[in-house]
Every structure is written in C-alpha cells, then in structure tokens.
Design an enzyme around this catalytic site. Sequence first.
Site, PDB file in Angstrom:
ATOM      1  N   LYS A  53      -6.014   7.388   2.661  1.00 35.23           N
ATOM      2  CA  LYS A  53      -6.463   6.078   3.155  1.00 35.23           C
ATOM      3  C   LYS A  53      -7.147   6.233   4.517  1.00 35.23           C
ATOM      4  O   LYS A  53      -8.210   5.656   4.766  1.00 35.23           O
ATOM      5  CB  LYS A  53      -5.265   5.111   3.255  1.00 35.23           C
ATOM      6  N   GLN A  97       3.162   1.707   4.066  1.00 36.80           N
ATOM      7  CA  GLN A  97       3.236   2.461   2.817  1.00 36.80           C
ATOM      8  C   GLN A  97       4.625   2.312   2.208  1.00 36.80           C
ATOM      9  O   GLN A  97       5.640   2.539   2.866  1.00 36.80           O
ATOM     10  CB  GLN A  97       2.926   3.946   3.103  1.00 36.80           C
ATOM     11  N   ASP A 120      -3.179  -5.392   1.862  1.00 38.16           N
ATOM     12  CA  ASP A 120      -2.608  -5.056   0.552  1.00 38.16           C
ATOM     13  C   ASP A 120      -2.457  -6.313  -0.315  1.00 38.16           C
ATOM     14  O   ASP A 120      -2.229  -6.218  -1.516  1.00 38.16           O
ATOM     15  CB  ASP A 120      -1.216  -4.412   0.731  1.00 38.16           C
TER      16      ASP A 120
END
Length: 284
Positions: A53, A97, A120
Amino acid sequence: MTARIIDGKTIAQEVRAEWKLRADALKARGITPGLAVIIVGEDAASKVYVANKVKACAELGLHSEHIALPADTSEAALLAKIAELNSDKKIHGILVQLPVPKHINSEKVLNAISPDKDVDGFHPLNVGALSTGNMRFAPCTPYGCMKLLEKAGVSIEGKHAVVVGRSNIVGKPMAMMLLQANATVTICTSKTVNLAKFTRDADILVLAIGRTKMITGDMIKPGAAVIDVGMNRDEHGKLCGDVDFNSAKEVAGWITPVPGGVGPMTITMLVANTVQSAERVAGK
Ligand code: NDP
C-alpha cells in the site's frame, strides 16, 4: 466458449494512471494527497499488504506514513494515534491494517477513524451512506470489482448478479454497489440451500468465499461474468481463487484470474479513495 480474461494487472495500471493525473492536479494546487497506514504487531501477511500500500502511494507521488506499532500497544494508545491523524492536515486517508491483536477491539478502532478519512469505507457512517445510495468511500475490494466490470465492458443494469459471501468488507458492500448499478441482486452464504441453483442463474457472479476452487464450470451460466475475489492456497501451496479456473473459463463469458484479477485492484482503489478524499478537502 472460452471466456475473455479480465486482466486486473493491466486494468489496475490504467486506473492508477487516471488517478495519478487527478493527484498531480491537486499537487499543482499545493495539496499532496496523504495516506497513513497503521499496523499493530508482526503478522507477516499484514506486513506485506502494508508495504504494498505504501509502495503504491509512492508510485503515484502521494504522501504516505507507515506507522508500525508493537504487538503490545494498548487500545488507548492506538486510539490516541488515530485521533492525532484525524486532525493532521497532511493526512487525507487513514487505514488500520486488520487483524489487530486480540486485546484491541477492532470495531472501536474502525469507529474512531474520522468518516472523512475512512478510505477503507468501514466506518458505520460510510456503510450507511453506501446503503442509502450516497456513497462517500467505497470499500476498496468491491470498488475494484466494479471497476473491473466497467473496464471489461460488462453491462450491469437489469442483470441478475449473484454474490456468494456476506462479509462486511467484500460480500455485503459488493451487493450494495451492484444494486446501486441497477442489477437484481442475490446474496448467498454458507447457509444457502442448493447454491448451484443460484450461481447457474447469475449473469454476473462474484465469489468472496475463501474456499479453494469451490465453484466449478457446471455451476456457471454460459456467458456469465465471473469475478473471483477468493485468495486461497491449493494443495501445492499455489495461490488460487474460489473458482476452478480451468473448467469455469470454458463456460463463462468473462473471468478474472487469481492471481492477477481482483488483487491488484484493491490497492488501486485505496489510492483512488485517498486522492478523492484530498479532492473533497480541496473543494471545501
Ligand atoms: P469471510 O470469511 O469473512 O466471508 C466468507 C463468506 O463466504 C461468508 O459470508 C460465508 O458465509 C461464505 N461461505 C463460506 N462457505 C460457503 C459455502 N460453502 N457456500 C456459500 N458461502 C460460503 O471472508 P472475506 O469476505 O473476508 O474474504 C473472502 C475471500 O476473499 C477470501 O479468500 C479472502 O482471502 C479474499 N479476499 C481477497 C481480497 C483481494 O484483494 N483480492 C480482499 C479481501 C478478501 P457465512 O456468512 O454464512 O459464514
């Protein structure tokens, strides 16, 4: 019939190039889109995802912060870090994460991220926005699947879309996005009786199950578009999807391979969400 392969790697490059132009336009106005990625602990797979990422951000010239916290970080310390990033003007997107260590309540953590920086798309406010048709941040994996369908030229309106899997990160938002695009949507789960009856009726079939090669060619409608989100290991340890690719490609009209299908799109859409978030700030 041999299916057209939907090449996620090539499409991801194309989509990234589109978003790079938008990021460059912002930078020309003095705003560099910024993403903060927090990882707690030493999970090997998570470390790889986070590194990828951060790398994708660098490739597009975005600002990124990689915050690695030890496994024994307290929930309070993590929440304090998120609060700090929520008010940091250099940061337009925050991602924690998952999974986080067991002593940390992941729901509390996701809810602490500002809905305006929730790239997200997991904050309840953004989940609600998606389900009321006012999407702000689309969860990256289903967003990537929608892009694959669009770029492959698969029409969605009026089609029967079947999504197998109902997780909050893939199945449910995928179904919502297909519904928003005017598909008639069916969601199947582990409790569905006679799964093949549903999959065989799907014009668009999205698999987010996590079961190696479970969907075989005889379960697919001839000409259907098959999007395989699954990331599993076969008996030789090789990465594979939920679909038995060899039998499915003889029946489907379009199909995504694993690897090289949905995978490259997930990170691409994360970058897209970060740039879009910065655009919103710039527009204010
Ligand atoms: P979850 O385990 O959270 O959800 C799996 C879903 O599949 C559940 O809803 C479950 O039903 C359903 N299911 C399980 N067994 C069956 C069955 N026999 N028949 C029908 N439905 C079944 O997984 P995720 O959604 O997080 O991930 C799904 C897959 O996608 C995984 O392989 C994961 O690695 C991959 N993935 C890939 C990404 C990418 O970027 N390519 C990103 C995210 C995930 P029930 O709810 O009833 O238990």
